[in-house]
Design an enzyme around this catalytic site. Structure first.
Site, short mmCIF file in Angstrom:
data_model
loop_
_atom_site.label_atom_id
_atom_site.label_comp_id
_atom_site.label_asym_id
_atom_site.label_seq_id
_atom_site.Cartn_x
_atom_site.Cartn_y
_atom_site.Cartn_z
N HIS A 32 2.08 2.02 -3.45
CA HIS A 32 1.14 2.76 -4.30
C HIS A 32 1.32 4.27 -4.11
O HIS A 32 1.23 5.05 -5.07
CB HIS A 32 -0.30 2.40 -3.96
N GLU A 57 0.83 -1.21 0.00
CA GLU A 57 0.00 0.00 0.00
C GLU A 57 0.86 1.25 0.00
O GLU A 57 0.54 2.24 -0.67
CB GLU A 57 -0.95 -0.01 1.21
#
Length: 253
Positions: free
Chosen positions: A134, A131
């Site tokens: 990203h 995450e």
């Protein structure tokens, strides 16, 4: 991870509408240029509203152990990324789906269902590293820009064609663009986030090989999954192979 929040797409579309054009930019973490057409500050504002809505509509978990683990591992990952000085918010949601997500503005959600696959902190680090990857890769801005550019292209194509051809473009253009441009590109983004996440895991002191174990666990959970060409995410098999190759290439353990 497997399934982005519906609000993420809504944020992207809104941001595309209010964003300022900035063209192609080079992302050193990816080693490639990116089409960035949106104002990321506007995306963060929209994401903040979506996040508040999620906090209201979702059930926030009171499991002290899960929350503590996510906070601890998350802090190590962002420190490894050199982003520890930024505000990060981690929330565990009481949701049986094995999923996690990140919104612009460093807001990370983790479902309790993810812990059906996450067996140790190294595997949790693989999730949170992904995450964080990203964010480093600016994938939200890139995806919003891709959506905006595609929509403009479809409108132009519909406007300049005539008769039956125009009708075909109008009826099937969106689906064709989605399968041919947006989804494959998203799978590339997912792989990039996987690899950045592995780098962050190692830098934070976690075992890279546990990222493979995580996806083996996810695969073992089963469930109905669409064919890879119909999905925004790589198949479990593709993902595992990609991680194994990357770890070998980098000489990680």
């Amino acid at each position: 991870m497997r399934k982005l929040l519906k609000t993420t797409l809504a944020v992207a579309v809104l941001a595309a509408g209010v964003g300022a054009l900035s063209g192609c930019e080079t992302n050193e973490a990816l080693g490639r240029s990116q089409l960035i057409l949106v104002d990321e500050s506007a995306m963060q504002q929209a994401a903040a509203a979506a996040w508040q809505e999620q906090l209201k509509s979702g059930k926030v978990s009171k499991d002290a152990s899960m929350n503590a683990r996510v906070q601890k591992v998350g802090a190590r990952i962002v420190a490894a990324a050199g982003m520890g000085g930024q505000p990060w918010q981690y929330v565990v949601f009481d949701n049986d789906q094995p999923n996690a997500f990140v919104l612009p503005g460093n807001k990370v959600g983790v479902n309790t269902g993810l812990f059906k696959a996450v067996k140790n902190d190294d595997q949790l680090a693989a999730v949170l590293g992904h995450e964080t990857g990203h964010v480093i890769a600016r994938h939200a801005a890139e995806r919003a820009s891709q959506n905006a550019a595609t929509q403009v292209g479809l409108q132009v194509a519909t406007g300049v064609t005539k008769g039956r051809v125009q009708q075909v473009v109008a009826n099937y253009g969106g689906l064709g663009a989605q399968l041919g441009i947006l989804m494959p590109y998203s799978r590339k983004q997912e792989s990039e986030a996987d690899f950045i996440g592995v780098d962050l895991m190692v830098k934070a002191g976690y075992k890279a090989s546990e990222s493979v174990a995580l996806w083996q666990n996810m695969s073992a959970l089963g469930g109905n999954k669409p064919p890879e060409f119909m999905s925004t995410h790589p198949s479990d098999t593709t993902r595992i192979k990609g991680l194994q190759d990357y770890i070998t290439t980098k000489g990680y353990k």
